[in-house]
Design an enzyme around this catalytic site. Structure first.
Site, short mmCIF file in Angstrom:
data_model
loop_
_atom_site.label_atom_id
_atom_site.label_comp_id
_atom_site.label_asym_id
_atom_site.label_seq_id
_atom_site.Cartn_x
_atom_site.Cartn_y
_atom_site.Cartn_z
N HIS A 165 33.23 -1.01 102.78
CA HIS A 165 33.33 0.44 102.67
C HIS A 165 34.60 0.90 103.51
CE1 HIS A 165 30.77 4.47 101.80
NE2 HIS A 165 32.08 4.73 101.81
N TYR A 183 25.44 6.98 101.69
CA TYR A 183 24.99 8.02 101.06
C TYR A 183 23.60 8.35 100.91
CZ TYR A 183 29.70 7.18 98.89
OH TYR A 183 31.30 6.93 98.82
N ASP A 218 28.96 5.37 90.97
CA ASP A 218 29.51 4.96 92.19
C ASP A 218 28.63 5.30 93.19
OD1 ASP A 218 32.10 3.93 94.05
OD2 ASP A 218 31.13 5.60 94.83
N LYS A 275 28.36 -0.05 98.17
CA LYS A 275 29.10 -0.31 99.41
C LYS A 275 28.45 -0.71 100.54
CE LYS A 275 32.06 3.39 97.41
NZ LYS A 275 31.42 4.17 97.21
N1 LIG Z 1 34.98 5.02 99.68
C1 LIG Z 1 34.85 5.94 100.37
O1 LIG Z 1 35.17 5.91 101.64
C2 LIG Z 1 34.75 7.43 99.84
C3 LIG Z 1 34.87 8.63 100.27
C4 LIG Z 1 34.55 9.72 99.40
C5 LIG Z 1 34.27 9.69 98.36
N2 LIG Z 1 33.95 8.44 97.94
C6 LIG Z 1 33.48 8.44 96.12
O2 LIG Z 1 34.42 9.28 95.64
C7 LIG Z 1 33.51 10.20 94.84
C8 LIG Z 1 34.23 11.48 94.61
O3 LIG Z 1 34.74 12.10 95.67
P1 LIG Z 1 33.94 13.49 96.28
O4 LIG Z 1 32.62 13.52 96.00
O5 LIG Z 1 34.26 13.33 97.87
O6 LIG Z 1 34.86 14.75 95.81
P2 LIG Z 1 35.57 15.01 94.38
O7 LIG Z 1 35.17 14.20 93.29
O8 LIG Z 1 36.75 15.04 94.69
O9 LIG Z 1 34.95 16.59 94.17
C9 LIG Z 1 33.75 16.78 93.95
C10 LIG Z 1 33.71 18.51 93.83
O10 LIG Z 1 34.26 18.92 92.85
C11 LIG Z 1 33.42 19.75 92.09
N3 LIG Z 1 33.65 19.44 90.64
C12 LIG Z 1 33.40 18.46 89.99
N4 LIG Z 1 33.91 18.35 88.54
C13 LIG Z 1 34.31 19.72 88.55
C14 LIG Z 1 34.78 20.36 87.42
N5 LIG Z 1 35.05 19.93 86.32
N6 LIG Z 1 35.20 21.62 87.79
C15 LIG Z 1 35.20 22.33 89.00
N7 LIG Z 1 34.70 21.59 90.02
C16 LIG Z 1 34.14 20.33 89.78
C17 LIG Z 1 31.73 19.16 92.30
O11 LIG Z 1 30.98 20.24 92.40
P3 LIG Z 1 29.69 20.18 91.82
O12 LIG Z 1 28.76 19.04 92.24
O13 LIG Z 1 28.75 21.36 92.47
O14 LIG Z 1 29.59 20.43 90.23
C18 LIG Z 1 32.16 18.96 93.78
O15 LIG Z 1 32.27 20.11 94.70
C19 LIG Z 1 32.30 10.26 95.75
O16 LIG Z 1 31.24 11.18 95.13
C20 LIG Z 1 32.16 8.90 96.07
O17 LIG Z 1 31.35 8.11 95.11
C21 LIG Z 1 34.06 7.25 98.47
#
Ligand SMILES: NC(=O)c1ccc[n+]([C@@H]2O[C@H](COP(=O)([O-])OP(=O)(O)OC[C@H]3O[C@@H](n4cnc5c(N)ncnc54)[C@H](OP(=O)(O)O)[C@@H]3O)[C@@H](O)[C@H]2O)c1
Length: 278
Positions: free
Chosen positions: A111, A49, A44, A78
């Site tokens: 988005h 980004y 994704d 997106k």
């Molecule tokens: N549509 C939208 O408006 C929107 C908004 C926000 C996000 N998104 C999408 O959703 C995805 C996920 O959301 P997010 O990036 O905000 O945050 P998330 O996936 O909730 O959290 C990511 C964080 O968790 C850590 N992490 C991941 N796996 C882990 C594990 N097994 N153990 C401990 N820590 C772990 C990562 O660290 P490290 O990377 O340092 O390992 C990072 O700091 C985004 O990357 C994006 O693709 C979409």
């Protein structure tokens, strides 16, 4: 890997790799490549980004390393608010494809709904154009609430296949989830780990102990148990692997209920009603 099926018959892997806040550098490329080598087939990203180039290079290297074909992968990007308006969608799509080095996307999302309903509808018509011209496999939305979806469905001819929204045990989105169920539109969760905050929750930690898994794996599994597509982001090789080791256990109804009860309707991201991209 498990899959969900859209109303149009297409399928989507239920777990994917998130790439938000991953800079457009070699770490980004390496994490995408590592994810594909570890068994991720779903990535994704988004124009905003600013990492579609390196995500694309990671995809190419991942395919070369594994021998998988492009058609084995499911790639989402997106459309950003600045490119809204029916006449702008095709060009924005082509720009994303060029950066990613791909000739189609599996899923293209609006988005955010934005704050102008007429623009929202007009933009969706541009998404429909791409779909009708077979340029994209599936079209969907992100951050739409029930009111946004009601307005959209009343005025357009092609339904989104999915709605990607903030979803975690502190933001259960129960009424949105029920509405999507009735409409046969899937839900996909962003920030499923609440940017790692939810991993410190005592209930999550206790359940992780009970099932012999990590807190992150418990949360990812909780999404799967709810039938919600989940895209945890990680650039850490061991965590990328860990986040896919979620198909060899399940949560009991009681454990799911304990997690559901953590709901406090709290967001870490913007409220879609107000967000205009600034
Ligand atoms: N549509 C939208 O408006 C929107 C908004 C926000 C996000 N998104 C999408 O959703 C995805 C996920 O959301 P997010 O990036 O905000 O945050 P998330 O996936 O909730 O959290 C990511 C964080 O968790 C850590 N992490 C991941 N796996 C882990 C594990 N097994 N153990 C401990 N820590 C772990 C990562 O660290 P490290 O990377 O340092 O390992 C990072 O700091 C985004 O990357 C994006 O693709 C979409």
């Amino acid at each position: 890997m498990e899959y969900i099926s859209f109303y149009n018959g297409n399928e989507m892997p239920i777990v994917g790799l998130g790439t938000f806040r991953v800079e457009n550098n070699d770490e980004c490329k390496a994490s995408v490549k590592h994810a594909i080598e570890s068994g991720f087939t779903h990535i994704d990203t988004a124009m905003i980004y600013e990492n579609e180039d390196k995500v694309g290079e990671g995809i190419a290297e991942g395919l070369a390393a594994t021998g998988l074909k492009r058609s084995d992968l499911f790639i989402t990007s997106k459309l950003w608010l600045a490119d809204y308006g029916r006449e702008n969608v095709a060009e924005a799509y082509e720009t994303s494809l060029k950066k990613l080095g791909l000739d189609y996307l599996d899923l293209y999302l609006m988005h955010w709904p934005g704050t102008d309903e007429a623009v929202m509808i007009d933009t969706w018509q541009g998404m429909e154009d791409l779909y009708k011209e077979n340029k994209v496999k599936n079209i969907g939305v992100s951050n739409f609430n029930v009111e946004h979806l009601e307005a959209l469905l009343a005025q357009v001819s092609i339904k989104p296949v999915i709605n990607q929204v903030e979803f975690h045990p502190y933001l259960l989105q129960a009424s949105l989830n029920r509405y999507l169920d009735v409409q046969n539109i899937h839900m996909e969760s962003w920030s499923p780990l609440m940017n790692a905050q939810i991993l410190e929750d005592e209930t999550v930690k206790a359940i992780a102990k009970e099932v012999g898994k990590s807190p992150a794996q418990v949360i990812i599994r909780w999404n799967i148990e709810h039938g919600v597509v989940v895209i945890p982001k990680s650039v850490t090789p061991s965590r990328i692997e860990e986040n896919l080791e979620v198909f060899d256990f399940s949560l009991t109804a009681e454990q799911i209920e304990r997690l559901d009860k953590l709901n406090e309707n709290s967001r870490i991201g913007p409220d879609p009603v107000e967000y205009s991209g600034h």
